[in-house]
Write a protein that holds these residues in place. Structure first.
Motif, short mmCIF file in Angstrom:
data_model
loop_
_atom_site.label_atom_id
_atom_site.label_comp_id
_atom_site.label_asym_id
_atom_site.label_seq_id
_atom_site.Cartn_x
_atom_site.Cartn_y
_atom_site.Cartn_z
N GLU A 11 0.16 3.03 3.97
CA GLU A 11 1.41 2.68 4.58
C GLU A 11 1.21 4.50 4.79
O GLU A 11 0.59 4.73 4.16
CB GLU A 11 1.93 2.56 2.93
CG GLU A 11 3.93 2.70 3.37
CD GLU A 11 4.25 1.58 1.77
OE1 GLU A 11 5.26 2.83 2.07
OE2 GLU A 11 4.29 0.75 1.77
N ASN B 118 4.38 6.61 6.48
CA ASN B 118 5.94 6.52 6.17
C ASN B 118 6.92 4.92 6.60
O ASN B 118 7.53 4.90 7.39
CB ASN B 118 5.83 7.44 7.87
CG ASN B 118 5.71 8.68 8.22
OD1 ASN B 118 5.64 9.31 7.39
ND2 ASN B 118 5.20 8.73 9.78
N GLY B 119 6.77 4.73 5.27
CA GLY B 119 7.00 3.66 4.96
C GLY B 119 6.79 2.28 5.75
O GLY B 119 6.74 1.11 5.40
N LYS B 120 5.51 1.82 6.75
CA LYS B 120 4.68 0.81 7.26
C LYS B 120 3.29 0.82 6.81
O LYS B 120 2.38 1.42 7.03
CB LYS B 120 5.00 0.96 8.82
CG LYS B 120 6.78 1.27 9.39
CD LYS B 120 6.50 1.38 11.07
CE LYS B 120 8.21 2.25 11.42
NZ LYS B 120 7.51 2.83 12.64
N THR C 13 0.91 8.58 -3.60
CA THR C 13 1.15 9.35 -1.90
C THR C 13 0.91 10.18 -2.12
O THR C 13 0.92 11.27 -2.99
CB THR C 13 2.75 9.23 -2.35
OG1 THR C 13 3.13 8.09 -2.81
CG2 THR C 13 3.81 9.71 -1.42
#
Length: 143
Positions: free
Chosen positions: A36, A38-40, A80
């Motif tokens: 993932e 940037n949230g995608k 992350t």
């Protein structure tokens, strides 16, 4: 003066159980599979995964501790990595790992915070506080 936006990239990595990534600890970088950005979600539909190189020792330390971090932080936060960008050039300046280690570019120096905009500095401090809270829980359990 209008409010500034955070200038960063957020990577969520997948810890591969098939390879021993700690073997990269003496290298300059560790290749990690990013699932993932940037949230995608990154399309990983093929049998081959593309890796992104992250600097050591931050990446290597994170990988060696990720299984210990997952039960406390959750799988997503434990995997992350946040990359903060220069406020003017948008080039990477620093990276924050789930172990709360910060690695900054040599050319940025220890004063790398001056190269971040207000929103990014504020976000970095908040992200560090979140990780510190979980790391304290792990330290207390180990006593």
């Amino acid at each position: 003066m209008k409010p500034t936006k955070k200038k960063k990239n957020t990577y969520v990595i997948k810890n591969s159980v098939l390879t021993n990534l700690s073997l990269f600890s003496s290298c300059a970088t560790t290749p990690l599979v990013v699932i993932e950005l940037n949230g995608k979600k990154i399309n990983q539909d093929t049998n081959w995964s593309q890796c992104t190189d992250f600097p050591n020792p931050g990446a290597s330390n994170m990988i060696t501790r990720i299984e210990m971090l997952k039960p406390v932080m959750g799988e997503k936060l434990a995997g992350t990595i946040v990359e903060y960008l220069d406020k003017e050039t948008l080039t990477p300046v620093a990276m924050l790992f789930s172990t709360n280690e910060i690695m900054y570019r040599e050319e940025a120096g220890e004063n790398f915070m001056k190269r971040l905009n207000h929103a990014s500095r504020k976000d970095l401090k908040r992200q560090m506080a979140v990780r510190e809270k979980y790391l304290k829980k792990i330290a207390e359990k180990q006593k």
